[in-house]
Design a protein around this motif. Sequence first.
Motif, PDB file in Angstrom:
ATOM      1  N   SER A   1      48.465  45.413  38.662  1.00 61.41           N
ATOM      2  CA  SER A   1      47.826  45.838  39.787  1.00 61.41           C
ATOM      3  C   SER A   1      48.770  47.150  40.475  1.00 61.41           C
ATOM      4  CB  SER A   1      48.190  44.634  41.095  1.00 61.41           C
ATOM      5  OG  SER A   1      49.563  44.417  41.072  1.00 61.41           O
ATOM      6  N   THR A   2      49.419  47.793  39.383  1.00 63.95           N
ATOM      7  CA  THR A   2      50.271  48.784  39.724  1.00 63.95           C
ATOM      8  C   THR A   2      49.418  50.272  40.218  1.00 63.95           C
ATOM      9  OG1 THR A   2      51.832  47.930  37.951  1.00 63.95           O
ATOM     10  CG2 THR A   2      52.133  50.297  38.743  1.00 63.95           C
ATOM     11  N   GLY A   3      50.107  50.633  41.080  1.00 66.30           N
ATOM     12  CA  GLY A   3      49.336  51.663  41.721  1.00 66.30           C
ATOM     13  C   GLY A   3      48.062  51.453  42.690  1.00 66.30           C
ATOM     14  N   ALA A   4      47.440  52.260  43.165  1.00 65.21           N
ATOM     15  CA  ALA A   4      46.399  52.134  44.255  1.00 65.21           C
ATOM     16  C   ALA A   4      45.226  51.129  43.835  1.00 65.21           C
ATOM     17  CB  ALA A   4      45.830  53.582  44.752  1.00 65.21           C
ATOM     18  N   LEU A   5      44.666  51.455  42.590  1.00 64.40           N
ATOM     19  CA  LEU A   5      43.755  50.944  41.951  1.00 64.40           C
ATOM     20  C   LEU A   5      43.898  50.114  40.598  1.00 64.40           C
ATOM     21  CD1 LEU A   5      40.798  53.689  42.135  1.00 64.40           C
ATOM     22  CD2 LEU A   5      41.408  51.857  43.940  1.00 64.40           C
ATOM     23  N   GLY A   6      45.329  50.034  40.528  1.00 65.02           N
ATOM     24  CA  GLY A   6      45.815  49.305  39.271  1.00 65.02           C
ATOM     25  C   GLY A   6      45.566  49.989  38.052  1.00 65.02           C
ATOM     26  N   THR A   7      45.742  49.488  36.728  1.00 66.40           N
ATOM     27  CA  THR A   7      45.531  49.940  35.490  1.00 66.40           C
ATOM     28  C   THR A   7      44.583  49.818  34.893  1.00 66.40           C
ATOM     29  OG1 THR A   7      47.026  48.394  34.571  1.00 66.40           O
ATOM     30  CG2 THR A   7      48.423  50.112  35.683  1.00 66.40           C
ATOM     31  N   ASP A   8      44.419  50.300  33.741  1.00 62.98           N
ATOM     32  CA  ASP A   8      43.333  50.140  32.877  1.00 62.98           C
ATOM     33  C   ASP A   8      43.731  49.469  31.605  1.00 62.98           C
ATOM     34  OD1 ASP A   8      44.551  52.051  31.239  1.00 62.98           O
ATOM     35  OD2 ASP A   8      42.931  53.568  31.294  1.00 62.98           O
ATOM     36  N   TYR A   9      42.937  49.342  30.293  1.00 65.65           N
ATOM     37  CA  TYR A   9      43.227  48.657  29.310  1.00 65.65           C
ATOM     38  C   TYR A   9      44.371  49.139  28.438  1.00 65.65           C
ATOM     39  CZ  TYR A   9      41.365  52.315  26.211  1.00 65.65           C
ATOM     40  OH  TYR A   9      41.095  53.506  25.447  1.00 65.65           O
ATOM     41  N   LEU A  10      44.725  50.221  28.669  1.00 67.48           N
ATOM     42  CA  LEU A  10      46.148  50.788  28.021  1.00 67.48           C
ATOM     43  C   LEU A  10      47.308  50.707  28.981  1.00 67.48           C
ATOM     44  CD1 LEU A  10      44.850  53.586  25.874  1.00 67.48           C
ATOM     45  CD2 LEU A  10      45.446  51.572  25.052  1.00 67.48           C
ATOM     46  N   GLY A  11      47.069  50.360  30.183  1.00 65.65           N
ATOM     47  CA  GLY A  11      48.280  50.795  31.302  1.00 65.65           C
ATOM     48  C   GLY A  11      48.231  51.884  31.947  1.00 65.65           C
TER      49      GLY A  11
ATOM     50  N   ALA B   1      37.181  43.250  31.076  1.00 69.69           N
ATOM     51  CA  ALA B   1      38.214  42.833  32.187  1.00 69.69           C
ATOM     52  C   ALA B   1      37.518  43.103  33.671  1.00 69.69           C
ATOM     53  CB  ALA B   1      39.379  43.437  31.837  1.00 69.69           C
ATOM     54  N   LEU B   2      36.175  42.989  33.722  1.00 69.95           N
ATOM     55  CA  LEU B   2      35.701  43.274  34.827  1.00 69.95           C
ATOM     56  C   LEU B   2      36.228  42.482  36.057  1.00 69.95           C
ATOM     57  CD1 LEU B   2      33.613  44.896  36.805  1.00 69.95           C
ATOM     58  CD2 LEU B   2      32.145  43.459  36.076  1.00 69.95           C
ATOM     59  N   LEU B   3      36.255  41.105  35.649  1.00 70.85           N
ATOM     60  CA  LEU B   3      36.698  39.974  36.462  1.00 70.85           C
ATOM     61  C   LEU B   3      38.223  39.996  36.723  1.00 70.85           C
ATOM     62  CD1 LEU B   3      34.345  37.110  35.489  1.00 70.85           C
ATOM     63  CD2 LEU B   3      33.972  38.663  37.019  1.00 70.85           C
ATOM     64  N   VAL B   4      39.000  40.714  35.887  1.00 69.20           N
ATOM     65  CA  VAL B   4      40.528  40.605  36.018  1.00 69.20           C
ATOM     66  C   VAL B   4      40.916  41.659  36.974  1.00 69.20           C
ATOM     67  CG1 VAL B   4      42.505  40.661  34.816  1.00 69.20           C
ATOM     68  CG2 VAL B   4      40.605  39.242  33.926  1.00 69.20           C
ATOM     69  N   GLN B   5      40.318  42.843  36.479  1.00 69.76           N
ATOM     70  CA  GLN B   5      40.933  44.303  36.935  1.00 69.76           C
ATOM     71  C   GLN B   5      39.528  45.074  37.300  1.00 69.76           C
ATOM     72  OE1 GLN B   5      41.352  46.703  38.633  1.00 69.76           O
ATOM     73  NE2 GLN B   5      42.641  48.231  37.673  1.00 69.76           N
ATOM     74  N   PRO B   6      38.641  44.970  38.240  1.00 62.68           N
ATOM     75  CA  PRO B   6      37.250  45.273  38.451  1.00 62.68           C
ATOM     76  C   PRO B   6      37.410  46.888  38.795  1.00 62.68           C
ATOM     77  CG  PRO B   6      37.847  44.291  40.381  1.00 62.68           C
ATOM     78  CD  PRO B   6      39.169  43.767  39.480  1.00 62.68           C
TER      79      PRO B   6
END
Length: 280
Positions: free
Chosen positions: A57-67, A242-247
């Motif tokens: 959840s880092t940042g405004a919209l979080g991070t992707d599969y690589l961070g 990871a749509l359900l984890v970090q949409p």
Amino acid sequence: MSNAVSMSTPTLLGRSMRQRRLMIGLVLTVLVVLVAVVGPWVAPHGEHAITGDPYSSTGALGTDYLGQDVLSRVLYGGRSVLLIALAATVLGMVAGIIIGVVAAYVGGWFDEVVMRLNDVALAFPQILLTLLVLSTVDQPTWWMIVVLVGIGHAPRVARVARGVALGVVRRDFVTSAEALGESRWRVMFAEILPTMNAPLLAEAGLRLTYSIGMVAAIGFLGFASDPGAADWGQMINENRLALLVQPWGVLAPVIMIGVFAIGTNLMADGITQLYAKESQ
């Protein structure tokens, strides 16, 4: 003829400003374009910067599969998609207009042969032909995607352009231009084509909508011109598991593509309605 067109331009512009659907579509389209153009300069992090753990959840919209920061990737990822879509639309419109106007003006057996070949081209799904060609090369380039998407648009544009041109080619001003000895190319593109602006602008809006969808689909299916770069279509593919984890890694680019498609569709509908009112 040119005087009549120039005299009607202010009136048409005023009616365009009062066309709510057209203006809403224009605003939405311009907003997405501004995000794509200005995004790389205002992004909080670099395009490939690792800002946290994958799907955190880092940042405004979080991070992707690589961070990588999702917001930064979205801000970086629109420019290439929109530029390729715009270039493909321009190519498809130019090629289709030339084919359609020439076929309508020449007529006879030439028109029949050209349009039957056009029907054959329309019978093949555009996305399948594009993917078939891209699958034969090691790494697709941006210009290859532009050409394939643009060529796929040309038969559809040609049919629209021919249909509009058929209602113009026998009008008095065309006959007068021919009687004055003007060349066929000048008659077609200086006399006939300017009267077709409104329906062709509406078609251009639809083609741009399809182009952005095609380019995004190409990236989603793994045929992006730069696999390591931020790309809205590619982002959806990279983060879909990871749509359900970090949409937001999926939803953010989907929203941008969706808003752009809605905007261009509203613009196309607004231009069509404006043209209908002008014709009454």
